[in-house]
Enzyme design. Structure first.
Site, mmCIF file in Angstrom:
data_model
loop_
_atom_site.group_PDB
_atom_site.id
_atom_site.type_symbol
_atom_site.label_atom_id
_atom_site.label_comp_id
_atom_site.label_asym_id
_atom_site.label_seq_id
_atom_site.Cartn_x
_atom_site.Cartn_y
_atom_site.Cartn_z
ATOM 1 C CB ILE A 30 -0.861 9.792 6.598
ATOM 2 C CG1 ILE A 30 -0.057 10.742 7.729
ATOM 3 C CG2 ILE A 30 -0.368 9.618 5.663
ATOM 4 C CD1 ILE A 30 0.705 10.158 8.046
ATOM 5 N N GLY A 31 -2.223 11.148 3.676
ATOM 6 C CA GLY A 31 -1.569 12.011 2.260
ATOM 7 C C GLY A 31 -0.885 11.590 1.303
ATOM 8 C CE LYS A 32 -1.073 5.912 1.955
ATOM 9 N NZ LYS A 32 -1.282 6.645 3.496
ATOM 10 C CB SER A 33 -3.104 10.217 -2.817
ATOM 11 O OG SER A 33 -3.763 8.457 -2.602
ATOM 12 N NE ARG A 82 16.949 17.990 15.940
ATOM 13 C CZ ARG A 82 16.117 18.847 15.768
ATOM 14 N NH1 ARG A 82 14.824 18.845 16.008
ATOM 15 N NH2 ARG A 82 16.247 20.487 15.626
ATOM 16 N N GLY A 100 2.902 5.028 4.200
ATOM 17 C CA GLY A 100 1.888 5.938 6.146
ATOM 18 C C GLY A 100 0.710 5.716 5.649
ATOM 19 C CG ASP A 101 -0.216 5.241 10.231
ATOM 20 O OD1 ASP A 101 0.137 4.252 10.042
ATOM 21 O OD2 ASP A 101 -0.022 5.674 10.992
ATOM 22 C CB SER A 102 -5.702 4.648 6.103
ATOM 23 O OG SER A 102 -6.468 4.800 5.284
ATOM 24 C CD GLU A 119 -9.675 6.960 -3.066
ATOM 25 O OE1 GLU A 119 -9.923 6.846 -2.044
ATOM 26 O OE2 GLU A 119 -9.146 5.897 -3.215
ATOM 27 C CG ASP A 170 -5.542 2.253 -2.716
ATOM 28 O OD1 ASP A 170 -4.542 2.014 -1.711
ATOM 29 O OD2 ASP A 170 -6.322 1.246 -3.754
ATOM 30 C CG HIS A 229 -2.382 1.296 1.100
ATOM 31 N ND1 HIS A 229 -2.952 1.740 0.191
ATOM 32 C CD2 HIS A 229 -1.896 2.166 2.432
ATOM 33 C CE1 HIS A 229 -3.499 1.847 0.834
ATOM 34 N NE2 HIS A 229 -3.172 2.802 1.657
#
Length: 312
Positions: free
Chosen positions: A158-161, A244, A154-156, A203, A178, A139
């Protein structure tokens, strides 16, 4: 099990069909290895692998032509078995009549190419290796950034797309959104591609499905890409310590091949697409021998040493 049709090989390598009924071009190829039948020409068929594509170059062709017509036909009849996907003759060499006769009787497609044998063998092996390799679906969003394949995870929600779309607007290319199908092209190289149903689509929550190629043009998409760097987006947590200096090396392993992975904390006000661009360029710089973290360590060590001398 993955398979490739003979007609797909013909299209990919631009082969010419000397003999091949439509049903013969639908034969499946299940093995990436190819065979150049040398000893088989002399009648030695121990360890012969008929289920592979048979490739004939100048040496095999010359020996075949030197044989009497009836011997040539008998050898080819033994070589051409029902499980043989196809026979390819390289260098534009003329296919002997006995080969055509044996192919018609045994229902084997005969193909030719003007390419040199070694070049054709390399292209064919590379194509079959990539098509028949076992896929692992992950994913995320796969982007081509400055010529580098970057897998964004990343988690569902979170703004990947959304990050992928922003990167497209900044001139980079979308490979997959996706679901990313990843396979090992060799022992050290991962390759990624989209699921066919999701090709060129992305999407965006609240907007729906976007056809990136239609909106941004052919230069905004890519059918496949090497996967060289993984970026994991996670929500910023004041109680968690994030790297960092870039000293904490992480890896993502897929199909037995490991690639470097970095974690990027996401919070309001951070331009994640710019950060990912910088991460991609920094990775490339490290590959070229320029390591900013090492340079900082050297400068810090030098400064501490000078201070110790001054305070002595």
């Amino acid at each position: 099990m993955m398979s490739v049709l003979v007609k797909e090989v013909i299209e990919k390598l631009r082969l010419d069909i000397v003999y091949g009924e439509p049903e013969l071009l639908e034969k499946e190829i299940n093995i990436a290895d190819i065979t150049r039948p040398g000893l088989e020409m002399t009648g030695y068929f121990d360890y012969y692998t008929p289920e592979r594509i048979q490739l004939l170059g100048m040496k095999e062709w010359s020996y075949l032509i030197s044989m009497p017509s009836n011997s040539r036909y008998e050898v080819l009849k033994k070589m051409f078995l029902p499980e043989t996907p196809a026979v390819i003759v390289a260098r534009g060499l003329v296919v002997p009549e006995e080969m055509l006769k044996a192919a018609r009787e045994c229902k084997i497609a005969i193909l030719t190419s003007r390419a040199a044998t070694s070049r054709l063998s390399g292209e064919l092996s590379s194509y079959l290796d990539s098509r028949l390799a076992e896929r692992t679906s992950v994913h995320g969003v796969l982007m081509d950034i400055y010529g580098m394949g970057v897998l964004i995870q990343g988690d569902s929600g979170i703004g990947k797309s959304e990050t992928g779309l922003e990167l497209v607007k900044r001139g980079h290319r979308l490979v997959a959104d996706d679901r990313v199908d990843i396979f090992a092209k060799d022992e050290i190289t991962l390759w990624g591609e989209p699921a066919e149903i999701l090709k060129h689509l992305i999407e965006i929550r609240g907007v729906g499905i976007i056809d990136v190629m239609s909106l941004y043009g052919a230069s905004a998409v890519k059918d496949s890409s090497q996967v060289q760097l993984a970026v994991y987006l996670e929500n910023y947590d004041t109680h968690k310590t994030f790297d960092r200096l870039g000293n904490n090396a992480e890896e993502l392993e897929v199909s037995g091949v490991a690639i470097p992975r970095i974690r990027i904390p996401v919070k309001t006000g951070r331009n994640i697409s710019v950060v990912i661009e910088a991460a991609a360029m920094n990775y490339r710089a490290k590959e070229m021998g320029f390591d900013a973290t090492r340079l900082f360590d050297e400068r810090l060590t030098s400064l501490i040493a000078r201070n110790e001398v001054q305070n002595a």
